[in-house]
Enzyme design. Structure first.
Site, PDB file in Angstrom:
ATOM      1  N   GLU A 154     -11.508  -6.256   2.068  1.00  0.00           N
ATOM      2  CA  GLU A 154     -11.622  -5.776   3.453  1.00  0.00           C
ATOM      3  C   GLU A 154     -12.615  -4.621   3.593  1.00  0.00           C
ATOM      4  OE1 GLU A 154      -8.487  -6.249   6.360  1.00  0.00           O
ATOM      5  OE2 GLU A 154      -8.097  -4.121   6.009  1.00  0.00           O
ATOM      6  N   LYS A 156     -13.232  -1.636   5.991  1.00  0.00           N
ATOM      7  CA  LYS A 156     -12.771  -0.784   7.102  1.00  0.00           C
ATOM      8  C   LYS A 156     -13.185   0.648   6.808  1.00  0.00           C
ATOM      9  CE  LYS A 156      -7.915  -0.398   5.530  1.00  0.00           C
ATOM     10  NZ  LYS A 156      -6.502  -0.555   5.850  1.00  0.00           N
ATOM     11  N   LYS A 217     -11.456  -9.070  11.788  1.00  0.00           N
ATOM     12  CA  LYS A 217     -10.186  -8.331  11.881  1.00  0.00           C
ATOM     13  C   LYS A 217     -10.179  -7.575  13.202  1.00  0.00           C
ATOM     14  CE  LYS A 217      -6.597  -7.665   9.063  1.00  0.00           C
ATOM     15  NZ  LYS A 217      -6.459  -6.554   8.124  1.00  0.00           N
ATOM     16  N   GLU A 266      -0.418 -13.472  10.951  1.00  0.00           N
ATOM     17  CA  GLU A 266       0.214 -12.375  10.210  1.00  0.00           C
ATOM     18  C   GLU A 266       1.638 -12.122  10.686  1.00  0.00           C
ATOM     19  OE1 GLU A 266      -2.150  -8.771   9.291  1.00  0.00           O
ATOM     20  OE2 GLU A 266      -0.615  -7.790  10.499  1.00  0.00           O
ATOM     21  N   ASN A 288       2.449  -9.133   5.862  1.00  0.00           N
ATOM     22  CA  ASN A 288       1.986  -7.749   5.783  1.00  0.00           C
ATOM     23  C   ASN A 288       3.087  -6.849   5.242  1.00  0.00           C
ATOM     24  OD1 ASN A 288       0.384  -5.504   5.962  1.00  0.00           O
ATOM     25  ND2 ASN A 288      -0.304  -5.919   8.053  1.00  0.00           N
ATOM     26  N   GLU A 323      -0.519  -8.912   1.990  1.00  0.00           N
ATOM     27  CA  GLU A 323      -1.398  -7.922   2.623  1.00  0.00           C
ATOM     28  C   GLU A 323      -0.850  -6.499   2.502  1.00  0.00           C
ATOM     29  OE1 GLU A 323      -2.495 -10.902   6.378  1.00  0.00           O
ATOM     30  OE2 GLU A 323      -1.829  -8.866   6.750  1.00  0.00           O
ATOM     31  N   SER A 324      -1.722  -5.579   2.232  1.00  0.00           N
ATOM     32  CA  SER A 324      -1.496  -4.125   2.319  1.00  0.00           C
ATOM     33  C   SER A 324      -0.791  -3.515   1.101  1.00  0.00           C
ATOM     34  CB  SER A 324      -0.685  -3.744   3.568  1.00  0.00           C
ATOM     35  OG  SER A 324      -1.364  -4.079   4.737  1.00  0.00           O
TER      36      SER A 324
HETATM   37  O1  LIG Z   1      -4.737  -0.113   7.652  1.00  0.00           O
HETATM   38  C1  LIG Z   1      -3.980   0.530   8.403  1.00  0.00           C
HETATM   39  O2  LIG Z   1      -3.673   1.714   8.189  1.00  0.00           O
HETATM   40  C2  LIG Z   1      -3.430  -0.118   9.645  1.00  0.00           C
HETATM   41  C3  LIG Z   1      -2.905   0.657  10.635  1.00  0.00           C
HETATM   42  C4  LIG Z   1      -2.417   0.065  11.788  1.00  0.00           C
HETATM   43  C5  LIG Z   1      -2.464  -1.296  11.947  1.00  0.00           C
HETATM   44  C6  LIG Z   1      -2.994  -2.074  10.953  1.00  0.00           C
HETATM   45  C7  LIG Z   1      -3.483  -1.503   9.810  1.00  0.00           C
HETATM   46  N1  LIG Z   1      -4.013  -2.254   8.795  1.00  0.00           N
HETATM   47  C8  LIG Z   1      -4.059  -3.658   8.851  1.00  0.00           C
HETATM   48  C9  LIG Z   1      -4.005  -4.319   7.573  1.00  0.00           C
HETATM   49  O3  LIG Z   1      -3.432  -5.373   7.581  1.00  0.00           O
HETATM   50  C10 LIG Z   1      -4.639  -3.742   6.357  1.00  0.00           C
HETATM   51  O4  LIG Z   1      -5.881  -3.219   6.680  1.00  0.00           O
HETATM   52  C11 LIG Z   1      -4.843  -4.781   5.267  1.00  0.00           C
HETATM   53  O5  LIG Z   1      -3.660  -5.442   4.986  1.00  0.00           O
HETATM   54  C12 LIG Z   1      -5.345  -4.117   3.995  1.00  0.00           C
HETATM   55  O6  LIG Z   1      -4.406  -3.156   3.584  1.00  0.00           O
HETATM   56  P1  LIG Z   1      -4.777  -1.991   2.564  1.00  0.00           P
HETATM   57  O7  LIG Z   1      -5.239  -2.634   1.286  1.00  0.00           O
HETATM   58  O8  LIG Z   1      -3.509  -1.240   2.353  1.00  0.00           O
HETATM   59  O9  LIG Z   1      -5.859  -1.189   3.184  1.00  0.00           O
END
Ligand SMILES: O=C(O)c1ccccc1NCC(=O)[C@H](O)[C@H](O)COP(=O)(O)O
Length: 369
Positions: A154, A156, A217, A266, A288, A323-324
């Site tokens: 990703e 961002k 996204k 999601e 997520n 995810e995340s």
């Molecule tokens: O990334 C955030 O902090 C966030 C905040 C509010 C709504 C959505 C958010 N992220 C969306 C995502 O799904 C993540 O960017 C994605 O899963 C990647 O996660 P990470 O590896 O923890 O950055």
């Protein structure tokens, strides 16, 4: 005669201008009258009227379609489906403290506006966009090649909870580095306000020679955004069950399929997952680990939901993306053992000095590509 709009939840935007001109002569009246916000829309089912509707798309957003079909408001329907997230107001982040002011909205997903470019124009642009790449195919191939979950890497720049993640931010260079180091697909935040993303980045990456399929996204609440994403070169979009009622999910999935795009749907919890599993044609689900209400990350969420619904998911041949919150090889192995075939990773890569090289660190090995 079959309705021109049948199966598309009566939403004209599910049909491209080209397909409209192929199917029916302008004089064909396919169906009768609908009432939209007290207005009778009488000729909505002639080809001319549909084209008119496409040009005046504010009459035909998906909320109104829901209301046409059910006689209920979008909020009534959403509440019945357990959707807590209003689409209307400004969000409050943890850093802003708490308060009882009911006028202060709670959620990041509430602040999205439809842009002013008419739907008809966006649809035409989407038809002239570079060809769609096979997002799910790329994930499946990478999983087979490496034996570890395929990586959606990703891009961002910032996140609402954590602020700016990377000062020295060149989205094209990062995308190229991700691809060179084995990412199967790339996810690009286009939301400007909270993630400092842009559709220009998406378009630049698509035009830069990067071959990986691209996920746009964006917090999608209107089909206009899907056409817009396609017009900028996206191959897949994100649909968030926490904000989209079932009818919107079905309808937007259909729009994606008509455009040849993939939809990553999601979910955060069992209730959302069950809603999504009732929808035909779902091929890609993201679980997520981040709660969109509290911003808390819990990587066991993916495992918990896969334990409950993994059998159904496997029977249906649905590909699951974890995810995340994935940072280390142990995290990746944990997600893999939960049953995912792909992972979506942003922060731990983007914050690394060399985001491309960080991929080998994340997996504990180099990925083949
Ligand atoms: O990334 C955030 O902090 C966030 C905040 C509010 C709504 C959505 C958010 N992220 C969306 C995502 O799904 C993540 O960017 C994605 O899963 C990647 O996660 P990470 O590896 O923890 O950055």
């Amino acid at each position: 005669m079959e309705s021109l709009l049948a199966g598309a939840h009566l939403h004209p935007a599910a049909f491209s201008p080209a397909s409209l001109s192929r199917c029916h002569p302008p004089s064909v009246v396919v169906r009768g009258v609908h009432h939209v916000g007290g207005r009778a829309v009488r000729c909505a089912y002639t080809k001319d009227a549909i084209l008119y509707a496409l040009e005046h798309d504010e009459m035909f957003n998906s909320e109104e379609v829901v209301q046409w079909e059910s006689g209920k408001t979008i909020n009534t329907i959403a509440a019945a489906q357990g959707i807590q997230i209003s689409r209307r107001c400004r969000p409050r982040y943890p850093s802003e403290g708490s308060g009882d002011d009911k006028a202060v909205p709670r959620h990041i997903l509430e602040q999205i506006r439809k842009a002013k470019k008419p739907l008809m124009n966006v649809m035409e642009s989407s038809e002239n966009a570079p060809p769609v790449r096979d997002f799910i195919g790329a994930l499946t191939a990478a999983y087979g090649r490496n034996g570890v979950p395929a990586l959606i890497a990703e891009i961002k720049k910032a996140s609402p909870g954590r602020g700016v993640l990377r000062e020295n931010f060149n989205p094209v260079e990062i995308a190229q580095a991700y691809e060179a180091n084995g990412a199967a697909c790339i996810s690009i935040f286009t939301d400007e306000k909270h993630f400092q993303g842009s559709f220009e980045s998406l378009e630049m990456i698509r035009n830069s020679g990067v071959k990986c399929p691209l996920l746009c996204k964006e917090f999608i609440i209107d089909s206009w955004q899907i056409y817009y994403a396609r017009s900028k070169g996206a191959d897949a979009i994100l649909l968030i069950a926490a904000v989209l009622p079932d009818l919107d999910l079905k309808y937007m999935l259909r729009v994606c399929k008509n455009l040849g795009m993939a939809a990553l749907i999601e979910v955060q919890d069992e209730r959302e997952l069950d809603r999504v599993l009732k929808i035909d044609g779902v091929e890609l689900i993201g679980i997520n680990n981040l709660s969109l209400e509290t911003f808390v990350v819990d990587t066991s969420n993916t495992r918990m939901l896969m334990e409950k619904r993994g059998d159904t998911i496997r029977d249906r041949g649905i590909l699951v993306v974890g995810e995340s919150g994935l940072i280390t090889p142990d995290d990746v192995a944990y997600a893999h053992s939960a049953g995912v075939s792909a992972i979506l990773v942003g922060e731990s890569l983007i914050k690394a000095e060399d985001p491309g090289r960080a991929i080998a660190g994340l997996f504990g090995k180099e990925l083949l590509h």
